[in-house]
Design an enzyme around this catalytic site. Sequence first.
Site, PDB file in Angstrom:
ATOM      1  N   GLY A 131      -3.168  -5.692   3.216  1.00 55.97           N
ATOM      2  CA  GLY A 131      -3.801  -4.373   3.345  1.00 55.97           C
ATOM      3  C   GLY A 131      -5.312  -4.433   3.510  1.00 55.97           C
ATOM      4  N   ARG A 147     -10.168   1.477  -0.145  1.00 56.51           N
ATOM      5  CA  ARG A 147     -10.692   2.168  -1.323  1.00 56.51           C
ATOM      6  C   ARG A 147     -11.589   1.266  -2.180  1.00 56.51           C
ATOM      7  NH1 ARG A 147      -4.819   4.193  -3.188  1.00 56.51           N
ATOM      8  NH2 ARG A 147      -4.253   2.429  -1.844  1.00 56.51           N
ATOM      9  N   GLN A 171       0.609 -10.207   9.049  1.00 64.02           N
ATOM     10  CA  GLN A 171       0.816  -8.849   9.551  1.00 64.02           C
ATOM     11  C   GLN A 171      -0.416  -8.503  10.404  1.00 64.02           C
ATOM     12  OE1 GLN A 171       0.386  -5.661   6.704  1.00 64.02           O
ATOM     13  NE2 GLN A 171       1.974  -4.412   7.680  1.00 64.02           N
ATOM     14  N   ASP A 201      -1.935  -6.473  -5.758  1.00 64.69           N
ATOM     15  CA  ASP A 201      -3.016  -5.858  -6.543  1.00 64.69           C
ATOM     16  C   ASP A 201      -2.575  -5.426  -7.941  1.00 64.69           C
ATOM     17  OD1 ASP A 201      -1.471  -3.675  -5.900  1.00 64.69           O
ATOM     18  OD2 ASP A 201      -3.073  -2.497  -4.981  1.00 64.69           O
ATOM     19  N   LYS A 215     -29.398 -32.571 -16.849  1.00 67.53           N
ATOM     20  CA  LYS A 215     -28.388 -32.654 -15.797  1.00 67.53           C
ATOM     21  C   LYS A 215     -27.828 -34.067 -15.734  1.00 67.53           C
ATOM     22  CE  LYS A 215     -28.383 -34.249 -11.816  1.00 67.53           C
ATOM     23  NZ  LYS A 215     -28.886 -34.843 -10.577  1.00 67.53           N
TER      24      LYS A 215
HETATM   25  C1  UD1 Z   1       1.881   1.415  -3.617  1.00 67.45           C
HETATM   26  C2  UD1 Z   1       3.223   2.125  -3.586  1.00 67.45           C
HETATM   27  C3  UD1 Z   1       3.267   3.144  -4.735  1.00 67.45           C
HETATM   28  C4  UD1 Z   1       3.049   2.446  -6.049  1.00 67.45           C
HETATM   29  C5  UD1 Z   1       1.732   1.641  -6.032  1.00 67.45           C
HETATM   30  C6  UD1 Z   1       1.658   0.784  -7.263  1.00 67.45           C
HETATM   31  C7  UD1 Z   1       3.826   2.160  -1.215  1.00 67.45           C
HETATM   32  C8  UD1 Z   1       4.007   3.004  -0.031  1.00 67.45           C
HETATM   33  N1  UD1 Z   1       3.399   2.780  -2.314  1.00 67.45           N
HETATM   34  O1  UD1 Z   1       0.866   2.381  -3.350  1.00 67.45           O
HETATM   35  O2  UD1 Z   1       4.520   3.791  -4.760  1.00 67.45           O
HETATM   36  O3  UD1 Z   1       3.027   3.372  -7.114  1.00 67.45           O
HETATM   37  O4  UD1 Z   1       1.703   0.788  -4.886  1.00 67.45           O
HETATM   38  O5  UD1 Z   1       0.417   0.178  -7.370  1.00 67.45           O
HETATM   39  O6  UD1 Z   1       4.089   0.989  -1.157  1.00 67.45           O
HETATM   40  N2  UD1 Z   1      -0.089  -3.850   2.150  1.00 67.45           N
HETATM   41  C9  UD1 Z   1       0.122  -4.706   3.194  1.00 67.45           C
HETATM   42  N3  UD1 Z   1       0.163  -4.197   4.442  1.00 67.45           N
HETATM   43  C10 UD1 Z   1       0.030  -2.871   4.714  1.00 67.45           C
HETATM   44  C11 UD1 Z   1      -0.186  -2.014   3.630  1.00 67.45           C
HETATM   45  C12 UD1 Z   1      -0.241  -2.515   2.357  1.00 67.45           C
HETATM   46  O7  UD1 Z   1       0.259  -5.909   3.000  1.00 67.45           O
HETATM   47  O8  UD1 Z   1       0.116  -2.507   5.905  1.00 67.45           O
HETATM   48  C13 UD1 Z   1      -0.159  -4.406   0.787  1.00 67.45           C
HETATM   49  C14 UD1 Z   1      -1.537  -4.233   0.159  1.00 67.45           C
HETATM   50  O9  UD1 Z   1      -2.365  -5.342   0.441  1.00 67.45           O
HETATM   51  C15 UD1 Z   1      -1.211  -4.079  -1.321  1.00 67.45           C
HETATM   52  C16 UD1 Z   1       0.216  -3.550  -1.331  1.00 67.45           C
HETATM   53  O10 UD1 Z   1       0.733  -3.716  -0.039  1.00 67.45           O
HETATM   54  O11 UD1 Z   1      -1.234  -5.309  -2.010  1.00 67.45           O
HETATM   55  C17 UD1 Z   1       0.259  -2.079  -1.716  1.00 67.45           C
HETATM   56  O12 UD1 Z   1      -0.566  -1.322  -0.849  1.00 67.45           O
HETATM   57  P1  UD1 Z   1      -1.549  -0.214  -1.401  1.00 67.45           P
HETATM   58  O13 UD1 Z   1      -2.232   0.394  -0.245  1.00 67.45           O
HETATM   59  O14 UD1 Z   1      -2.346  -0.716  -2.502  1.00 67.45           O
HETATM   60  O15 UD1 Z   1      -0.450   0.844  -1.941  1.00 67.45           O
HETATM   61  P2  UD1 Z   1      -0.655   2.002  -3.001  1.00 67.45           P
HETATM   62  O16 UD1 Z   1      -1.235   3.173  -2.336  1.00 67.45           O
HETATM   63  O17 UD1 Z   1      -1.319   1.479  -4.194  1.00 67.45           O
HETATM   64 CA    CA Z   2      -2.270  -0.401  -4.758  1.00 64.76          CA
END
Ligand code: UD1
Ligand code: CA
Length: 452
Positions: free
Chosen positions: A12, A16, A74, A104, A350
């Site tokens: 991702g 934010r 990706q 995360d 050192k």
């Molecule tokens: C996501 C969940 C949410 C959950 C929350 C918990 C989804 C749609 N929602 O939301 O239900 O409560 O985590 O913390 O999954 N990522 C990719 N490729 C992408 C998009 C995201 O690899 O195209 C990865 C990100 O790097 C991250 C993870 O997926 O590690 C989650 O993405 P993030 O955008 O943080 O999702 P949240 O909005 O937190």
């Molecule tokens: Ca997240």
Amino acid sequence: MKHFSVIILAAGLGTRMKSCLPKVVHNVGCKSMINRVVDAVKILKPDNIVVVLGYKSEFIEKLLVGEKIKFAYQKEQLGSADAVKQAQKIFESYFGDILVINGDVPLIKSSSISKLINLKNKTNYPAAVLASKTDEPFGYGRIVRNGLFLEKIIEEKDASPVEKQIKEVNSGIYCFSKDIWKILPKIKPNKAKKEYYITDVVEILNRLGEKVCVSLNEDFCEVMGINNKMELANAERILNSRKVHELLNKGVMFLDINNVYISDDAKIGEDTKIYPGVFVDRNVSIGKNCTVKGSSYIINSEIEDNCVISYSYINGVKLSKNVKIGPFAHLRPETILKENVKVGNFSEIKKSVVSRNSKVNHLSYIGDSNIGANVNIGAGTITCNYDGAKKHQTVIGSNSFIGSNVNFVAPVRIGKNVLIGAGSTITKNVKSGLVAIERSSQITKKRVNRSE
Ligand code: UD1
Ligand code: CA
């Protein structure tokens, strides 16, 4: 435990987080989020760990050098379901379960992941989701239940006002059977964000008449997802406080538990007193009955019992018992100080060994040196160890006395029981038992008074 593999989502953009670095590269408790997640799953001995990378992948790859990990890429960040899909090729002939985990969630414990996998094994449903309850569910996918089972996960942006009231949230950790690969193509892009959501798997399975179970995690802190710097700071605070409490239980004293920062791998012994403002970074052990006073920073160091450290910067150092450091000393890598050594204010050491009872008490630089026992290094003594190209050694034998403001132009060897006169610049070796002095003789004459 049945065979399973792990897919960690870390492609991702992490918008934010407002950072030029990918989100999961950020440290929590002195260790990156991605390394924390990898470490948590690794203990459970999965068949494979695949990390899905995308945005600035090279930063994440660098942190995972030496780990038994496969990478999937990706290209476009089209959502968490699309990210999982990128790992499909690796699992073409794999029949175990697939644990999907967001990159995360740095505070997750292996035991909680293991509970989720066990629940999935026991029930044999095609999916299980790890959830938790919080009074501040904003931003999380909400768990919409049908009794014991999960009906759907609804994201914040798509939730109705009633659904937004739900306090049970999705952790972003799921265990799927191999059938996940058949479900993924059925996911449609989300209306609000145009992304493919892995969370939609739940609704699709329900439509197909399958059941999805929920493993409810007691401790919400463990499943916190870190999306921005505020949440990052919050995670730091939680991890630090966990560590401080663990150490309090082991007999360590803190004058102010809210004003210290202790890495979660630190080992600290009974009756050691930590004053406010101390930062203990990775790979540090401190023995019993030590005192570490204000604004000291310690990393990669081993400190034995009864040492006192005040206001000092200590990196890559071994201190034997009863060593006293500071205030305001700088100890650098490969420094070994033996029992009862004292290093005082504004001294830097050192890559040197200083043997028992020796003192470097004021304003000195000791580099690439070997100093014997019972040596007194006078104030302002400098080892001139660098000739612009190479570093050279200074050796000083036991029981020698070095006067103030001496320069040792290395390489140079001083024997045992030597006396070096103050202010000398020593360029030649001095044999044991001798006195060496190098300074021009003083001229004293009548002052000419201009006004006369
Ligand atoms: C996501 C969940 C949410 C959950 C929350 C918990 C989804 C749609 N929602 O939301 O239900 O409560 O985590 O913390 O999954 N990522 C990719 N490729 C992408 C998009 C995201 O690899 O195209 C990865 C990100 O790097 C991250 C993870 O997926 O590690 C989650 O993405 P993030 O955008 O943080 O999702 P949240 O909005 O937190
Ligand atoms: Ca997240």
